[in-house]
Design a protein around this motif. Structure first.
Motif, PDB file in Angstrom:
ATOM      1  N   GLN A 181       0.840  -1.192   0.000  1.00  0.00           N
ATOM      2  CA  GLN A 181       0.000   0.000   0.000  1.00  0.00           C
ATOM      3  C   GLN A 181       0.877   1.244   0.000  1.00  0.00           C
ATOM      4  O   GLN A 181       1.716   1.417   0.878  1.00  0.00           O
ATOM      5  CB  GLN A 181      -0.878  -0.027   1.257  1.00  0.00           C
ATOM      6  CG  GLN A 181      -1.772   1.175   1.458  1.00  0.00           C
ATOM      7  CD  GLN A 181      -2.376   1.172   2.853  1.00  0.00           C
ATOM      8  OE1 GLN A 181      -1.727   1.527   3.829  1.00  0.00           O
ATOM      9  NE2 GLN A 181      -3.630   0.772   2.952  1.00  0.00           N
ATOM     10  N   ILE A 182       0.701   2.098  -0.988  1.00  0.00           N
ATOM     11  CA  ILE A 182       1.392   3.383  -0.989  1.00  0.00           C
ATOM     12  C   ILE A 182       0.408   4.402  -0.428  1.00  0.00           C
ATOM     13  O   ILE A 182      -0.383   4.997  -1.145  1.00  0.00           O
ATOM     14  CB  ILE A 182       1.867   3.777  -2.402  1.00  0.00           C
ATOM     15  CG1 ILE A 182       2.798   2.703  -2.949  1.00  0.00           C
ATOM     16  CG2 ILE A 182       2.581   5.132  -2.368  1.00  0.00           C
ATOM     17  CD1 ILE A 182       3.258   2.947  -4.374  1.00  0.00           C
ATOM     18  N   GLY A 183       0.415   4.533   0.869  1.00  0.00           N
ATOM     19  CA  GLY A 183      -0.563   5.378   1.538  1.00  0.00           C
ATOM     20  C   GLY A 183       0.018   5.995   2.789  1.00  0.00           C
ATOM     21  O   GLY A 183       1.153   5.728   3.183  1.00  0.00           O
ATOM     22  N   SER A 184      -0.796   6.818   3.417  1.00  0.00           N
ATOM     23  CA  SER A 184      -0.400   7.529   4.625  1.00  0.00           C
ATOM     24  C   SER A 184      -0.850   6.756   5.858  1.00  0.00           C
ATOM     25  O   SER A 184      -1.776   5.949   5.799  1.00  0.00           O
ATOM     26  CB  SER A 184      -1.039   8.918   4.606  1.00  0.00           C
ATOM     27  OG  SER A 184      -0.947   9.542   5.856  1.00  0.00           O
ATOM     28  N   LEU A 185      -0.198   7.020   6.985  1.00  0.00           N
ATOM     29  CA  LEU A 185      -0.623   6.468   8.266  1.00  0.00           C
ATOM     30  C   LEU A 185      -1.568   7.411   8.999  1.00  0.00           C
ATOM     31  O   LEU A 185      -2.037   7.091  10.088  1.00  0.00           O
ATOM     32  CB  LEU A 185       0.595   6.173   9.156  1.00  0.00           C
ATOM     33  CG  LEU A 185       1.630   5.201   8.602  1.00  0.00           C
ATOM     34  CD1 LEU A 185       2.761   5.005   9.606  1.00  0.00           C
ATOM     35  CD2 LEU A 185       0.993   3.858   8.257  1.00  0.00           C
ATOM     36  N   SER A 186      -1.836   8.579   8.418  1.00  0.00           N
ATOM     37  CA  SER A 186      -2.704   9.549   9.077  1.00  0.00           C
ATOM     38  C   SER A 186      -4.169   9.153   8.923  1.00  0.00           C
ATOM     39  O   SER A 186      -4.610   8.761   7.851  1.00  0.00           O
ATOM     40  CB  SER A 186      -2.486  10.943   8.491  1.00  0.00           C
ATOM     41  OG  SER A 186      -1.192  11.413   8.786  1.00  0.00           O
ATOM     42  N   ASN A 187      -4.906   9.276  10.017  1.00  0.00           N
ATOM     43  CA  ASN A 187      -6.342   9.009   9.975  1.00  0.00           C
ATOM     44  C   ASN A 187      -7.109  10.181   9.381  1.00  0.00           C
ATOM     45  O   ASN A 187      -8.167   9.994   8.790  1.00  0.00           O
ATOM     46  CB  ASN A 187      -6.868   8.731  11.388  1.00  0.00           C
ATOM     47  CG  ASN A 187      -6.183   7.552  12.041  1.00  0.00           C
ATOM     48  OD1 ASN A 187      -5.054   7.663  12.495  1.00  0.00           O
ATOM     49  ND2 ASN A 187      -6.858   6.419  12.086  1.00  0.00           N
ATOM     50  N   CYS A 188      -6.587  11.402   9.577  1.00  0.00           N
ATOM     51  CA  CYS A 188      -7.379  12.564   9.192  1.00  0.00           C
ATOM     52  C   CYS A 188      -6.483  13.749   8.842  1.00  0.00           C
ATOM     53  O   CYS A 188      -5.366  13.872   9.346  1.00  0.00           O
ATOM     54  CB  CYS A 188      -8.341  12.943  10.310  1.00  0.00           C
ATOM     55  SG  CYS A 188      -7.626  12.892  11.961  1.00  0.00           S
ATOM     56  N   PHE A 189      -7.037  14.607   7.975  1.00  0.00           N
ATOM     57  CA  PHE A 189      -6.325  15.775   7.465  1.00  0.00           C
ATOM     58  C   PHE A 189      -7.273  16.976   7.442  1.00  0.00           C
ATOM     59  O   PHE A 189      -8.490  16.807   7.336  1.00  0.00           O
ATOM     60  CB  PHE A 189      -5.855  15.550   6.025  1.00  0.00           C
ATOM     61  CG  PHE A 189      -4.973  14.354   5.814  1.00  0.00           C
ATOM     62  CD1 PHE A 189      -3.597  14.505   5.702  1.00  0.00           C
ATOM     63  CD2 PHE A 189      -5.520  13.081   5.697  1.00  0.00           C
ATOM     64  CE1 PHE A 189      -2.783  13.394   5.476  1.00  0.00           C
ATOM     65  CE2 PHE A 189      -4.715  11.975   5.473  1.00  0.00           C
ATOM     66  CZ  PHE A 189      -3.341  12.138   5.365  1.00  0.00           C
TER      67      PHE A 189
END
Length: 851
Positions: free
Chosen positions: A106-114
């Motif tokens: 997965q090329i993604g972020s670990l952040s839940n929210c922005f």
């Protein structure tokens, strides 16, 4: 740019093996096993599973966190970290961190929210489109997004383009809402929060926007309310709205009756559970990051559930501490809370959160590398590239964390304290005060070992109310912070923990238990020996009833020597509940004003915010909702949402309720003659291990027709996985017959055509599709069409499978909160079901079914 590449595992497991292993892990909790398997088990894009149980996941997470620890002084080992996070007992990384840490697929972020957007300087079309693209780019990497619309000029304002005047807020609300729906994949919708200041002249339009059925269905909405407005409401005064908001020299200014607008907010919240309220002056005045507002940390909006107020381009990762696990001898006279172990673990949880920031920076580097390697032109990639550079800067500079909790309700019950009582509120306050002090102490110690966040300035923070409370509670901690600084700009939150609490097998977040006991039914063969038949349904199927206990309620029973295997009558169940510490402490029992007071008191020790909903019975008055909102402001809550039972099912379509006979006259909502070209959604799903696809033709974002068939079959539909939008075009074939073609853009921008959708499946499918499309075109409500499809009695097994697929595809378009008619919960057999995000959710037992 240094990019860390995690090694891909090689051993795979079958779905059935993993399900059985995880079912054993969760002690036969089917729902917990399926949630873990579907959402968090490591898998690649082909669906291959690389983890057998959550222990494998916890080892993956521990390994990655230990690799960060090794870079710093006094590192924790992989084994030490694993012992803290295994079995979901103590420390639980939530959502994106759980799924993404150590995930090479997965090329993604670990952040839940922005939060994105700007501080209010620009409302140009270019700026509005830029926010739209940023929102989509974040949502495609699993993030929830929030942004504020207070910078958009009000309706009728002069603009220097061909329109001459501005259209106001609502069209842009719809744009952002539609983008959220478009980017959703595989049945999972994106999450969006839209907010606006009450000071904006169009705020009433914003407040009313969601009351029209089918409008702004892809976003939560909240109003930023300032103290002057609340005071005007209390005093019965007028209030001046401005644009730009709060400007000393506004271009637009108008005086309004504060109470009239307040009553509109209260009515809408009573009617439809929105808008939520954000007490903005409280948020800003209490915000530690806003001490650095001039350096880019001015809070402008919140994440979709409201628990993290953020500045533009900042993000947050979430982690929950399982409060139940710190109760020794639970449900006995010797029960006590182990504050010493708890303090130790809070400090480690904050340390793990800081480690996860380093892992997030590695993830963002991978995202940037992926963007750079994409074959698109630089000008096409510029917005996405700059977006992630901005997010990386904020993550590295501020190092914001989101340490929270779950199992508050079970913790209190295990101690024999009633949730919502004075004693319960006082104990909860002590727990959250402890979290604040120990998390901040940990951040100060991390600053001593690893360095403070780069813009830390004690002078800026010295008058902040939250920092002042820390100083009063622990002066030694405060003066250590003056000497060493702090590692993280802000630390704490209380988020909703829906799937997390399923896996911890506890109550969710700060909430009380929903129901401690309910009944389920399972189908049985009445001819089998020793089978018990408790219920025969309308089609003659036999069912056995059995009782299901909330996990910790069952633990209370076992501790007190009560047989949990017995088949109890409802009278006996009621008697058990009365004996238990959960009596009078369910979500329907807790005094609402007490819950608001509890939230306000705990908020003093949470530097971000708290996600909590006040659940109300259907028959409460609008005046009570207003009283709760006013009380929430007075006790210092940063935000509040109410949900009145059944309120989502009564969405208005105009200022007046329509009688049934009037509605029948207006059923024809679409042109009967089909337009030649329709925009289309592509919906994928799986039935009985077969891959299916639906093309939903839309008018005004509402379903108008449906084509459905098998994917990748010899005679099926071949279409790339990334295609989720396109056009259905009605043409004529060589014989002059109607032919429905689907067109989509490939990566080079050219149209690719699938000719003759109607010929991609057999005539029987096509005939039923025409029948369903006809009901759609005549404006029949979609939930009624789903019921019609479910009621079809068909002999062919393949047709029945197709029927299920069409129903599943159309459920995505049923408005949230719509009551399901004539269906019963598979779990407890209640008929109190509503649609939520395309899934049927039981309001009595909380179970959800998306099939």
């Amino acid at each position: 740019m240094k990019v860390k590449l995690t090694q891909k595992p090689s051993k795979t497991y079958s779905q059935e093996d993993a399900f059985q292993a995880s079912l054993k892990y969760f002690k036969n909790d089917d729902l917990a096993a399926r949630v873990w398997l579907n959402k968090y088990a490591l898998k690649d894009s082909e669906g291959n599973l690389y983890e057998l149980t959550p222990n494998d996941m916890h080892k993956r997470i521990a390994r990655e966190i230990a690799s960060v620890e090794a870079k710093y002084a006094n590192p924790y080992t992989e084994e030490e970290i694993f012992d803290l996070i295994k079995d979901f007992k103590y420390i639980v990384p939530q959502g994106s961190p759980m799924a993404g840490i150590g995930n090479p697929f997965q090329i993604g972020s670990l952040s839940n929210c922005f939060v994105i957007g700007n501080s209010g300087e620009s409302d140009s079309y270019g700026g509005i489109m830029k926010i739209d693209q940023e929102q989509v780019q974040l949502m495609k990497r699993r993030g929830g997004v929030g942004h504020d619309l207070s910078h958009v000029r009000p309706k009728g304002s002069a603009v220097k383009n061909s329109a001459l005047t501005s259209t106001g807020l609502v069209p842009f609300m719809e744009r952002y809402s539609n983008s959220t729906r478009e980017v959703a994949q595989d049945g999972r919708r994106g999450a969006l929060m839209l907010s606006v200041s009450i000071n904006h002249p169009d705020s009433e339009d914003f407040i009313n926007a969601k009351l029209e059925q089918g409008k702004v269905t892809g976003a939560n909405v909240s109003v930023r309310i300032d103290d002057d407005f609340m005071q005007a409401v209390k005093n019965g005064d007028s209030y001046t709205q401005k644009y730009p908001v709060f400007s000393a020299d506004p271009k637009v200014s108008k005086s309004i009756d504060a109470n009239a607008l307040w009553k509109k907010i209260v009515h809408n919240a009573w009617k439809s559970a929105e808008p939520g309220i954000l007490f903005w002056d409280t948020i800003i005045n209490e915000s530690v990051p806003d001490c650095y507002a001039d350096l880019g940390y001015k809070t402008v909006s919140t994440n979709p559930c409201g628990e993290i107020p953020l500045c533009p381009y900042d993000s947050c990762r979430l982690l929950a501490i399982n409060l139940f696990s710190y109760v020794e001898n639970p449900f006995t006279d010797k029960a006590e809370f182990d504050f010493e172990l708890f303090k130790k673990h809070v400090a480690i949880a904050q340390r793990i959160m800081d480690d996860i920031i380093d892992l997030e920076l590695e993830k963002i580097d991978n995202i940037l590398k992926k963007i750079d390697s994409d074959p698109e032109l630089d000008e096409v990639k510029a917005t996405e590239h700059n977006l992630w550079l901005n997010i990386r800067k904020k993550a590295q500079e501020g190092r914001r964390t989101g340490v929270g909790i779950t199992a508050e309700g079970d913790m209190l019950a295990a101690l024999g304290i009633q949730y919502g009582s004075e004693a319960g509120n006082a104990f909860s306050l002590e727990v959250h005060k402890t979290i604040a002090i120990e998390a901040y102490r940990s951040s100060v110690h991390l600053a001593k070992e690893r360095g403070a966040f780069s813009i830390f300035d004690a002078e800026r923070e010295k008058h902040n109310p939250f920092i002042q409370r820390l100083k009063e509670a622990d002066s030694k901690l405060y003066y250590e912070m003056l000497e060493y600084g702090r590692r993280n700009i802000a630390l704490l939150t209380i988020a909703p923990t829906g799937t997390t609490s399923l896996m911890t097998q506890t109550t969710s977040g700060i909430e009380p238990v929903f129901m401690p006991v309910y009944k389920r039914r399972r189908k049985v063969n009445p001819n089998d020996k020793e089978v018990r038949v408790d219920f025969v349904d309308e089609v003659g199927d036999s069912w056995e009833e059995y009782v299901v206990f909330h996990h910790r309620f069952k633990q209370w029973m076992e501790v007190n020597g009560i047989d949990s295997s017995k088949n109890y009558s409802q009278e006996e169940i009621d008697g058990l509940i009365k004996q238990s510490p959960y009596y009078g402490a369910t979500s329907n029992d807790v005094d609402w004003l007490s819950k608001v007071s509890m939230q306000g008191a705990i908020q003093k020790w949470v530097d971000h915010s708290i996600s909590v909903t006040i659940n109300l019975p259907n028959n409460v008055s609008e005046d009570l909702v207003g009283e709760l909102y006013m009380k929430a402001w007075e006790v210092g809550c940063k935000g509040v949402t109410v949900y009145r039972d059944g309120s989502r099912s009564g969405v208005l379509i105009s200022n007046e309720e329509k009688k049934e006979d009037q509605l029948e006259d207006k059923l024809t909502a679409f042109p009967i003659k089909r337009p030649q070209i329709l925009e289309a959604d592509v919906v994928r799903f799986q039935n009985n291990k077969e891959k299916w696809i639906a093309f939903i033709g839309l008018i005004d974002d509402k379903p108008y027709e449906v084509f459905t068939g098998l994917v990748d079959d010899e005679d099926g539909i071949l279409i790339p996985r990334w295609v989720n939008k396109g056009l259905i075009i009605k043409n004529r074939d060589e014989q002059g017959a109607s032919r429905y073609d689907f067109q989509y853009k490939n990566t080079r921008g050219y149209k690719t055509t699938i000719e003759g959708l109607s010929h991609k499946f057999n005539p029987e499918f096509w005939n039923y599709a025409k029948l369903i499309s006809s009901t759609l075109r005549h404006g029949m409500p979609i939930d009624n069409i789903v019921d019609l499809i479910n009621s079809l009695q068909l002999d062919s097994e393949s047709i029945n499978t197709w029927k299920n697929g069409v129903g599943r595809a159309l459920k995505r378009y049923v408005a949230d909160g719509t009551k399901a008619k004539g269906q019963a919960c598979d779990n407890c057999k209640s008929k109190n079901l509503i649609y939520q995000e395309g899934c049927l959710t039981c309001k009595d037992c909380g179970s959800s079914k998306c099939g």
